[in-house]
Design a protein around this motif. Structure first.
Motif, mmCIF file in Angstrom:
data_model
loop_
_atom_site.group_PDB
_atom_site.id
_atom_site.type_symbol
_atom_site.label_atom_id
_atom_site.label_comp_id
_atom_site.label_asym_id
_atom_site.label_seq_id
_atom_site.Cartn_x
_atom_site.Cartn_y
_atom_site.Cartn_z
ATOM 1 N N HIS A 43 74.163 -14.494 60.855
ATOM 2 C CA HIS A 43 73.521 -14.428 62.171
ATOM 3 C C HIS A 43 73.070 -15.790 62.681
ATOM 4 N N ALA A 44 72.306 -16.515 61.884
ATOM 5 C CA ALA A 44 71.747 -17.776 62.376
ATOM 6 C C ALA A 44 72.818 -18.856 62.541
ATOM 7 N N VAL A 45 73.640 -19.037 61.513
ATOM 8 C CA VAL A 45 74.634 -20.130 61.547
ATOM 9 C C VAL A 45 75.647 -19.960 62.671
ATOM 10 N N PRO A 46 76.265 -18.770 62.868
ATOM 11 C CA PRO A 46 77.236 -18.650 63.973
ATOM 12 C C PRO A 46 76.643 -18.985 65.328
ATOM 13 N N ASN A 47 75.395 -18.604 65.575
ATOM 14 C CA ASN A 47 74.778 -18.897 66.865
ATOM 15 C C ASN A 47 74.336 -20.349 66.990
ATOM 16 N N ALA A 48 74.205 -21.035 65.882
ATOM 17 C CA ALA A 48 73.794 -22.446 65.915
ATOM 18 C C ALA A 48 74.977 -23.406 65.958
ATOM 19 N N LEU A 49 76.189 -22.861 65.926
ATOM 20 C CA LEU A 49 77.365 -23.724 65.799
ATOM 21 C C LEU A 49 77.801 -24.407 67.087
#
Length: 328
Positions: free
Chosen positions: A245-251
């Protein structure tokens, strides 16, 4: 269908912007290098007795006797057909010189980009997820320090400490070049890898710091999101919340930087290649600037800028696939 149309409009706008940027590069590449001090003809004939008639003949051969507007129109016409001209100092087509030097640059900077992107993304995510801890402070401090260090200075420092040797510490790596001699097979591969250690380490040290800091900031922006609280409330483990959840949206911000770094694969690092005498495009660009070898510097400038524009375009086209809101 509305989503497809929005994406096509997005692609059309980005393609148009890239075309305008390439045109600006074409114009800038001509006039920028015309203001560099120095006369290519005098530099190339330095130390050789040359008459005024011979100098004039060389200027006619290079097309430097033509009016500036005529030089510009011929330059644009040739560039649009893929003809980058003839190098003054090497007396060879610019395209052939680029093809000869490109593999060395792709090898050096390609390995470096892969390494520092992977390290920076991994450490940036971890430090942000545990922000405020000792590991976060340590990694952030090191990254800030390395990001502020000029790459050529770091390269020289590594040469002094690990190539020349300091005190009782012997030199462990070559001071420059790509290989030591005429070797083949596995021995040549090991020799090239040995020569790559210090320039790759220099590029990785600076590049990973930038990637880490950008990824860390992006993940921190996402950590307060309600969707993460919902994911935890569903019983997902902390590692799954971070990874899924966090990493894909922070990419998104990091994707731009990664694609820009991929653009640097073609450009290489002029300063690092020069410091380590690496026989790639960066060293070739430095040699061309010293004359100045106008067709060569213009051709390399167009290639470097074109690679950056292409990578930015690919990042822009990828954005809506990662976040459909971008195309709206």
């Amino acid at each position: 269908m509305s989503g497809v149309r929005a994406y096509l409009r997005h692609c059309g706008g980005k393609l148009g912007g890239a075309a305008v940027s390439l045109l600006a590069v074409l114009v800038t590449g001509f006039f920028l290098f015309r203001i560099i001090p120095g006369d290519p003809v005098k530099v190339l004939t330095h130390g050789t007795p040359t008459t005024a008639e011979e100098l004039a003949a060389l200027r006619r051969q290079f097309g430097l006797d033509l009016p500036l507007w005529r030089q510009f129109t011929e330059y644009c016409g040739n560039a649009l057909t893929g003809d980058l001209g003839m190098s003054y100092q090497f007396r060879a087509p610019v395209g052939e010189l680029i093809v000869q030097k490109l593999p060395a640059t792709l090898l050096l900077t390609g390995v470096a980009v892969v390494l520092y992107s992977a390290i920076g993304l991994w450490l940036g995510t971890r430090t942000a997820w545990r922000h405020g801890g000792a590991g976060d402070r340590l990694h952030t401090g090191v990254a800030l320090t390395l990001w502020s260090v000029p790459s050529f200075w770091l390269g020289l420092l590594l040469i002094v400490t690990l190539s020349v040797g300091v005190g009782p510490v012997p030199g462990l790596f070559p001071t420059g070049g790509m290989e030591s001699g005429d070797t083949g097979g596995l021995a040549r591969a090991v020799d090239v890898a040995h020569h790559m250690v210090l320039p790759v380490l220099t590029l990785v040290a600076v590049g990973y710091a930038q990637t880490l800091l950008v990824m860390r900031a992006s993940v921190l922006d996402e950590m307060g999101g309600d969707y993460l609280t919902t994911a935890r409330a569903k019983g997902l483990r902390d590692a799954s919340v971070r990874r899924r959840h966090a990493v894909p949206n922070a990419l998104l911000p990091t994707v731009t930087m990664i694609f820009i770094n991929l653009g640097h694969v073609a450009a290489g690092s002029i300063l690092v290649e020069t410091v380590f005498s690496w026989p790639g495009l960066g060293g070739l660009f430095y040699q061309a600037l010293r004359v100045p070898d106008l067709p060569l510097v213009q051709g390399l400038f167009m290639m470097f800028a074109g690679a950056m524009i292409l990578m930015n375009l690919l990042a822009d086209l990828l954005y809506p696939l990662l976040d459909p809101r971008v195309a709206r």
